[in-house]
Design a protein around this motif. Structure first.
Motif, mmCIF file in Angstrom:
data_model
loop_
_atom_site.group_PDB
_atom_site.id
_atom_site.type_symbol
_atom_site.label_atom_id
_atom_site.label_comp_id
_atom_site.label_asym_id
_atom_site.label_seq_id
_atom_site.Cartn_x
_atom_site.Cartn_y
_atom_site.Cartn_z
ATOM 1 N N THR A 286 0.830 -1.200 0.000
ATOM 2 C CA THR A 286 0.000 0.000 0.000
ATOM 3 C C THR A 286 0.867 1.254 0.000
ATOM 4 O OG1 THR A 286 -1.827 -1.117 1.136
ATOM 5 C CG2 THR A 286 -1.746 1.285 1.295
ATOM 6 N N ILE A 287 1.923 1.245 0.814
ATOM 7 C CA ILE A 287 2.851 2.389 0.846
ATOM 8 C C ILE A 287 3.500 2.578 -0.532
ATOM 9 C CG2 ILE A 287 4.981 3.297 1.855
ATOM 10 C CD1 ILE A 287 4.252 1.821 4.447
ATOM 11 N N LYS A 288 3.900 1.474 -1.144
ATOM 12 C CA LYS A 288 4.500 1.541 -2.486
ATOM 13 C C LYS A 288 3.533 2.189 -3.469
ATOM 14 C CE LYS A 288 7.423 -2.622 -2.244
ATOM 15 N NZ LYS A 288 7.595 -4.002 -2.756
ATOM 16 N N GLN A 289 2.267 1.774 -3.405
ATOM 17 C CA GLN A 289 1.267 2.301 -4.334
ATOM 18 C C GLN A 289 1.038 3.786 -4.103
ATOM 19 O OE1 GLN A 289 -0.013 0.823 -6.948
ATOM 20 N NE2 GLN A 289 -1.249 2.638 -7.469
ATOM 21 N N TRP A 290 1.001 4.209 -2.855
ATOM 22 C CA TRP A 290 0.841 5.638 -2.560
ATOM 23 C C TRP A 290 1.985 6.450 -3.158
ATOM 24 C CZ3 TRP A 290 -0.433 5.034 3.374
ATOM 25 C CH2 TRP A 290 -1.747 4.570 3.510
ATOM 26 N N CYS A 291 3.189 5.909 -3.088
ATOM 27 C CA CYS A 291 4.351 6.623 -3.629
ATOM 28 C C CYS A 291 4.220 6.794 -5.141
ATOM 29 C CB CYS A 291 5.642 5.882 -3.290
ATOM 30 S SG CYS A 291 6.087 5.979 -1.540
ATOM 31 N N VAL A 292 3.726 5.759 -5.806
ATOM 32 C CA VAL A 292 3.506 5.845 -7.255
ATOM 33 C C VAL A 292 2.463 6.913 -7.564
ATOM 34 C CG1 VAL A 292 2.625 4.595 -9.269
ATOM 35 C CG2 VAL A 292 4.206 3.461 -7.685
ATOM 36 N N GLU A 293 1.369 6.876 -6.798
ATOM 37 C CA GLU A 293 0.270 7.810 -7.038
ATOM 38 C C GLU A 293 0.663 9.257 -6.723
ATOM 39 O OE1 GLU A 293 -2.729 6.248 -4.501
ATOM 40 O OE2 GLU A 293 -3.101 4.463 -5.723
ATOM 41 N N ALA A 294 1.595 9.437 -5.773
ATOM 42 C CA ALA A 294 1.964 10.796 -5.344
ATOM 43 C C ALA A 294 2.699 11.566 -6.426
ATOM 44 C CB ALA A 294 2.808 10.735 -4.076
ATOM 45 N N GLY A 295 3.414 10.863 -7.308
ATOM 46 C CA GLY A 295 4.118 11.555 -8.378
ATOM 47 C C GLY A 295 5.504 11.010 -8.625
ATOM 48 N N ALA A 296 6.147 11.551 -9.642
ATOM 49 C CA ALA A 296 7.430 11.029 -10.105
ATOM 50 C C ALA A 296 8.494 11.113 -9.017
ATOM 51 C CB ALA A 296 7.892 11.811 -11.338
ATOM 52 N N GLY A 297 9.215 10.009 -8.857
ATOM 53 C CA GLY A 297 10.394 9.982 -7.999
ATOM 54 C C GLY A 297 10.152 9.797 -6.520
ATOM 55 N N VAL A 298 8.899 9.693 -6.087
ATOM 56 C CA VAL A 298 8.620 9.536 -4.659
ATOM 57 C C VAL A 298 9.048 8.136 -4.213
ATOM 58 C CG1 VAL A 298 6.847 9.503 -2.862
ATOM 59 C CG2 VAL A 298 6.745 11.201 -4.702
ATOM 60 N N SER A 299 9.773 8.075 -3.117
ATOM 61 C CA SER A 299 10.279 6.794 -2.620
ATOM 62 C C SER A 299 10.147 6.744 -1.104
ATOM 63 C CB SER A 299 11.744 6.612 -3.022
ATOM 64 O OG SER A 299 12.555 7.613 -2.433
ATOM 65 N N TYR A 300 10.355 5.565 -0.556
ATOM 66 C CA TYR A 300 10.285 5.415 0.902
ATOM 67 C C TYR A 300 11.447 4.557 1.372
ATOM 68 C CZ TYR A 300 8.537 0.639 0.206
ATOM 69 O OH TYR A 300 8.431 -0.681 -0.161
ATOM 70 N N ASN A 301 11.811 4.718 2.640
ATOM 71 C CA ASN A 301 12.814 3.847 3.244
ATOM 72 C C ASN A 301 12.487 3.678 4.722
ATOM 73 O OD1 ASN A 301 14.528 5.908 4.889
ATOM 74 N ND2 ASN A 301 14.389 6.818 2.834
ATOM 75 N N PHE A 302 13.034 2.627 5.299
ATOM 76 C CA PHE A 302 12.777 2.324 6.702
ATOM 77 C C PHE A 302 13.996 2.689 7.540
ATOM 78 C CE2 PHE A 302 9.898 -0.609 4.528
ATOM 79 C CZ PHE A 302 8.731 -0.451 5.261
ATOM 80 N N THR A 303 13.776 3.456 8.597
ATOM 81 C CA THR A 303 14.828 3.631 9.589
ATOM 82 C C THR A 303 14.718 2.570 10.673
ATOM 83 O OG1 THR A 303 13.428 5.256 10.714
ATOM 84 C CG2 THR A 303 15.099 6.098 9.188
ATOM 85 N N GLN A 304 13.556 1.949 10.785
ATOM 86 C CA GLN A 304 13.368 0.760 11.612
ATOM 87 C C GLN A 304 12.264 -0.066 10.975
ATOM 88 O OE1 GLN A 304 12.911 1.360 15.845
ATOM 89 N NE2 GLN A 304 12.134 -0.695 16.217
ATOM 90 N N LYS A 305 12.548 -1.351 10.808
ATOM 91 C CA LYS A 305 11.556 -2.247 10.225
ATOM 92 C C LYS A 305 11.637 -3.589 10.944
ATOM 93 C CE LYS A 305 9.816 -4.181 5.879
ATOM 94 N NZ LYS A 305 10.158 -4.586 4.489
ATOM 95 N N ASP A 306 10.911 -3.674 12.056
ATOM 96 C CA ASP A 306 10.921 -4.910 12.825
ATOM 97 C C ASP A 306 10.129 -5.984 12.104
ATOM 98 O OD1 ASP A 306 12.311 -3.473 14.664
ATOM 99 O OD2 ASP A 306 10.827 -3.623 16.276
ATOM 100 N N PRO A 307 10.549 -7.233 12.229
ATOM 101 C CA PRO A 307 9.781 -8.326 11.641
ATOM 102 C C PRO A 307 8.568 -8.664 12.502
ATOM 103 C CG PRO A 307 11.643 -9.217 12.833
ATOM 104 C CD PRO A 307 11.769 -7.709 12.909
ATOM 105 N N TYR A 308 7.625 -9.365 11.929
ATOM 106 C CA TYR A 308 6.478 -9.849 12.689
ATOM 107 C C TYR A 308 6.937 -10.926 13.673
ATOM 108 C CZ TYR A 308 2.221 -12.444 13.806
ATOM 109 O OH TYR A 308 1.205 -13.084 14.472
#
Length: 398
Positions: A286-308
């Motif tokens: 969902t986050i990936k899709q929002w970045c696509v919809e937001a416009g060119a070049g939008v990206s995301y990264n994790f400063t913390q990404k705990d596993p389940y």
């Protein structure tokens, strides 16, 4: 202060521990180690200190069981406490004052009282000549209040931890304002996400296309709309607690150099705590899709990404839970099972496959975690010792 409290060894031990300023940032744990070694010697428990990360020691006391080859019981606590704004405290945060039967001090709920309750319960059981079937280890770890990355997270990876042969662990919970005692069998998954929005830079008087401001607005709207879904769900269902829903909070926005310059990049930072029922892969998609919809070049990264990490079973499939519940029933106390709203060292223990429960044996007491004038009624502290005195033999003798 009551004369009874003044001469109570458990209360005095707690007060001495609270006076140690093991406070972030840059905690020096030497005074904690000296104090804990002294307490262990008085009880008759051998001590080991492991420094997996330099200047971040883990101290382990051991009460050997009658059948030491069996998986052991771990009583975990952290030595560090969060910072204080001393001018906002009515009682000095490291004086451990007792006023009208209430003890004040940073860490009295989170979680030095629990550590001393463990110690006092073991001391009382030993003084009665009781021997338990399983070995009991008491661990005192650093850095929990800053995420545990240089504390329990590293310790569980070591041979030192594996050699403890932990079968079941107890760790901190949260005080409860009602009659119940809260028991936590799982935690939400912590993600810290930064969404980077690049765009066309230029003069602040223009209406340029493809600006980072337009993109970051889209991203923030999407996250906040989803936040509202959780908020509405929580408000409309009284049976839910904050640990049962996914929380999303915008915590920082960065970017820009001057009022009249459209920046070339802006970043939105979010703190996300994912409910145990959440599909993590779908959420990230969902986050990936929002970045696509937001416009060119939008990206995301994790400063913390705990596993389940799966919650600990609280049914007949878990003999430790059965023993824990039997002890609670014998004491006549009512327990409610919850998902912990924040993060504790329990998640690192559960991630190894070991069942763990979070319990702060305090009820009829509002939580004052991380607050000014953090406090705990002395009678609640003393009652908590009695509770652990019943629970510990129950889980250690299965």
């Amino acid at each position: 202060m009551s004369a009874d409290y003044a001469t109570n060894p458990a209360v005095n031990t707690l007060r001495d521990y609270l006076r140690i300023r093991s406070v972030h940032p840059n905690v020096n744990y030497d005074e904690c180690l000296t104090f804990l070694r002294g307490v262990a010697a008085a009880i008759g428990l051998p001590v080991q200190v492991f420094e997996v990360v330099p200047k971040k020691p883990v101290l382990v006391m051991t009460w050997e069981g009658l059948q030491p080859d069996l998986p052991s019981i771990l009583l975990n606590s952290h030595m560090d406490v969060v910072p204080v704004f001393e001018k906002s405290w009515k009682h000095p945060p490291f004086a451990a004052e007792i006023v009208d039967g209430v003890i004040y001090g940073r860490g009295v709920q989170d979680m030095k009282s629990v550590a001393v309750q463990y110690l006092e319960a073991v001391r009382r059981l030993k003084n009665k000549g009781i021997r338990l079937k399983r070995t009991v280890h008491l661990s005192f770890v650093p850095e929990e209040e800053v995420g545990g990355a240089e504390g329990m997270a590293e310790f569980v990876k070591t041979e030192h931890y594996k050699n403890l042969n932990v079968g079941f662990a107890l760790d901190e919970g949260i005080a409860c304002a009602t009659e119940e005692y809260q028991v936590f069998n799982g935690e939400r998954t912590i993600w810290h996400v930064s969404v980077v929005c690049p765009g066309k830079s230029g003069h602040g008087s223009l209406l340029l296309p493809d600006t980072c401001g337009e993109k970051i607005r889209y991203i923030i709207d999407k996250f906040m709309d989803l936040r509202q879904v959780s908020k509405t769900r929580l408000e409309s269902d009284p049976s839910l607690t904050i640990g049962d829903v996914t929380s999303i909070n915008l915590t920082m926005i960065s970017g820009g150099i001057q009022d009249n310059i459209i920046p070339e990049k802006m970043t939105a930072h979010f703190d996300i705590r994912l409910a145990t029922s959440e599909d993590l892969e779908a959420f990230e998609n969902t986050i990936k899709q929002w970045c696509v919809e937001a416009g060119a070049g939008v990206s995301y990264n994790f400063t913390q990404k705990d596993p389940y990490v799966p919650p600990t079973a609280v049914d007949n499939s878990n003999p430790y839970w059965v023993a824990f519940k039997a002890a609670a029933d014998k004491l006549g106390i009512k327990i409610v099972v919850r998902t912990f709203p924040g993060g504790t060292d329990s998640r690192f223990i559960r991630a190894t496959g070991t069942p763990a429960l979070g319990l702060t044996a305090t009820h009829l007491t509002p939580s004052s975690l991380h607050e000014h004038d953090e406090n705990l009624p002395v009678e609640q502290f003393l009652r908590g010792i009695e509770i652990y005195e019943e629970i510990l033999p129950s889980v250690a003798n299965i």
